[in-house]
Design a protein around this motif. Structure first.
Motif, short mmCIF file in Angstrom:
data_model
loop_
_atom_site.label_atom_id
_atom_site.label_comp_id
_atom_site.label_asym_id
_atom_site.label_seq_id
_atom_site.Cartn_x
_atom_site.Cartn_y
_atom_site.Cartn_z
N TRP A 422 49.00 43.41 51.40
CA TRP A 422 47.62 42.94 51.20
C TRP A 422 47.22 41.90 52.24
O TRP A 422 46.04 41.75 52.56
CB TRP A 422 47.42 42.44 49.76
N TYR A 426 43.92 42.17 54.38
CA TYR A 426 43.00 41.02 54.48
C TYR A 426 42.68 40.70 55.94
O TYR A 426 41.52 40.52 56.33
CB TYR A 426 43.63 39.79 53.80
N ILE A 435 37.53 41.93 46.89
CA ILE A 435 38.21 43.02 46.18
C ILE A 435 37.56 43.17 44.81
O ILE A 435 37.41 42.18 44.09
CB ILE A 435 39.71 42.75 45.95
N LEU A 442 45.93 44.45 40.33
CA LEU A 442 46.47 43.44 41.25
C LEU A 442 46.55 42.08 40.57
O LEU A 442 45.88 41.83 39.57
CB LEU A 442 45.57 43.35 42.50
N MET A 447 46.17 37.44 45.13
CA MET A 447 45.07 37.87 46.01
C MET A 447 44.27 36.65 46.48
O MET A 447 43.89 36.55 47.65
CB MET A 447 44.15 38.86 45.27
N TYR A 454 38.33 37.76 44.69
CA TYR A 454 38.83 38.83 43.83
C TYR A 454 38.08 38.88 42.50
O TYR A 454 37.92 37.85 41.85
CB TYR A 454 40.32 38.58 43.57
#
Ligand code: UDX
Ligand code: UDX
Length: 459
Positions: A422, A426, A435, A442, A447, A454
């Motif tokens: 990820w 990114y 996201i 996730l 994140m 997120y």
């Protein structure tokens, strides 16, 4: 009746896996699956089992083991009908797109064609098994066609609805919670119970009348879908109140009366069955004047449509109220993981909405082809095929799909998504990098630590 030959009309997601398992567990029975679609039959016969028309974990191995021994795929429908004592009807029964009951009722034209086909060619007594999900009292229609157009041979009609879920079809077939057989003739029921009896214990084989069996299938799907709409309704309330839908689902699921399964909030259910079967149930209820019953079940669909729309609305408003000209990477196109089936997938409707707002869409799905994605969008008729081709690109590499994207939308809960790098995704995206996790797969903290904005469902 001693069963030595079985024919199944319809080599689809239900017919294919079901017959493969019946053949594996009954080496003494010859099973022939026929279909009008020659291309599909050719794919089932492909030497390379990775090219089978349906992706299901464990299916290719069983086909490899049984094909050519006692499992056969063919387009010679009449021949297979004649050679068998038992015929499964496993053709599709889509929602009607025309005439009375348009958009609600099940279209039974393929089932009727099968019945007429059987009546025309059969020279000896047959057990006809409804495997397709059908409205209540369809067996009677099939019987009437067979008895009135047949050559004087005797038919017994059984209803034997399929409860397998895609992605776990083989597991579900090998270890079913129950097998349901509805019928009038005890002999016919026992003949079919013996076929399943090769691997399913008799106490799991339920015998009912035909109408109960038909209605049980619609009811099972309606109850399952209702649970998803129920938890999705609560997910919206969670987003307003700082409750967490995952925590709520866990708390209620531990009540043994409720149970923990089928409580995952999502972008909304898809698949070939839930919507079709509920619409069908609603149509049947209304046709008997049961308006309260019809309204009650219809709400499950209304909520599901709302959930899909809410997801795309939220994405657009978060991206500063416009997605025009922005690249949105959609991870997953299938209606659930471990299948290449996309029928009624929420991804199609979310994509269509975003495209109407002039977004550019990059799709990555490990099992769905570019051709399928385009067909799904074209089927909606919202814009020209050229425009869809222009605006929607399919990638075989998820990192390429996400490169320069403004946002990622997770549409299917494929396991491999969790293991992606990820940070690398990114780094390749436009900032701020968003996201929208439509499957809550996730880890939010992880994140956010990378730098993503997120959001998920119900949190
Ligand atoms: C099944 C069921 O039969 C349906 O009622 C249930 O609700 C969902 O699952 P499925 O196996 O998923 O359908 O459908 P599909 O994969 O479309 O397969 C049906 C097959 O039947 C197709 O390959 C089609 O070519 C074939 N068919 C259709 C025939 O062979 N003859 C026909 O007249 C019509
Ligand atoms: C369903 C029934 O489960 C099966 O018994 C019947 O024979 C056919 O219809 P299927 O549609 O193949 O099977 O898959 P299912 O696992 O039921 O999932 C349907 C949809 O609901 C998927 O889009 C899935 O992602 C969604 N879903 C499922 C949720 O959103 N949350 C859940 O908790 C469970």
């Amino acid at each position: 009746m001693k069963i030595t030959n079985i024919c199944c009309i319809g080599a689809g997601y239900v017919g294919g896996p079901t017959m493969a398992v019946i053949a594996k567990k009954n080496p003494h029975i010859k099973v022939t699956i026929v279909d009008i679609n020659a291309e599909r039959i050719a794919a089932w016969n492909d030497e390379d089992v990775s090219k089978l028309p349906i992706y299901e974990p464990g299916l290719a191995e069983i086909v490899k083991e049984t094909r050519g021994k006692n499992l056969f795929f063919s387009t010679e429908i009449d021949k297979a009908i004649n050679a068998s004592e038992m015929i499964f009807i496993s053709v599709n029964t889509p929602t009607k797109t025309y005439g009375k009951g348009k958009g609600m009722a099940a279209d039974l034209k393929y089932v009727e064609l099968c019945a007429r086909n059987i009546a025309e060619v059969a020279k000896s007594d047959k057990i006809v098994v409804e495997k397709s999900t059908l409205p209540v009292r369809t067996a009677q229609a099939i019987k009437s066609i067979l008895d009135n157009t047949g050559n004087g041979v005797k038919y017994s009609i059984l209803s034997n609805p399929e409860f397998l879920a895609e992605g776990t079809a083989i597991e579900d077939l090998l270890n079913p919670d129950r097998v349901l057989i509805g019928g009038e003739s005890e002999d016919a029921i026992e003949s079919l119970a013996n076929v399943y009896g090769s691997w399913v214990s008799q106490d799991r084989i339920l015998r009912t009348n035909v109408w109960s069996s038909e209605l049980s299938k619609l009811t099972a799907n309606a109850f399952l879908a209702q649970r998803i709409s129920s938890i999705n309704a609560i997910s919206e309330l969670c987003e307003k109140t700082e409750a967490n839908v995952g925590e709520v689902a866990r708390a209620i699921g531990m009540d043994s009366r409720i149970g923990s399964k089928f409580l995952n909030a999502s972008i909304g259910f898809g698949g070939s069955c839930f919507q079709k079967d509920i619409l069908n149930l609603v149509y049947i209820a209304r046709s008997y004047g049961l308006n309260e019953v019809a309204d009650y079940w219809e709400q499950v669909i209304i909520l599901n449509d709302h959930q899909k729309r809410r997801f795309s609305d939220n994405l657009i408003s978060t991206l500063y109220n416009t997605v025009s000209g922005k690249k949105i990477a959609m991870l997953g196109w299938a209606f659930k993981k471990d299948t290449n089936d996309t029928r009624e997938s929420a991804a199609i409707y979310v994509a269509d909405h975003l495209l109407s707002e002039q977004a550019h869409i990059a799709v990555y799905d490990p099992k769905v082809s570019e051709e399928r994605t385009q067909l799904d969008l074209n089927y909606l008729n919202t814009r020209s095929e050229e425009e869809n081709k222009d605006l929607v690109k399919t990638y075989s590499d998820p990192y390429e799909a996400a490169k320069d994207a403004h946002a990622i939308a997770i549409m299917t809960e494929w396991d491999e998504f969790k293991a992606f790098d990820w940070q690398k995704i990114y780094d390749g995206m436009k900032k701020p990098a968003f996201i929208f996790d439509g499957r809550n797969i996730l880890d939010q903290k992880e994140m956010e630590a990378i730098g993503f904005e997120y959001s998920s469902i119900g949190k």
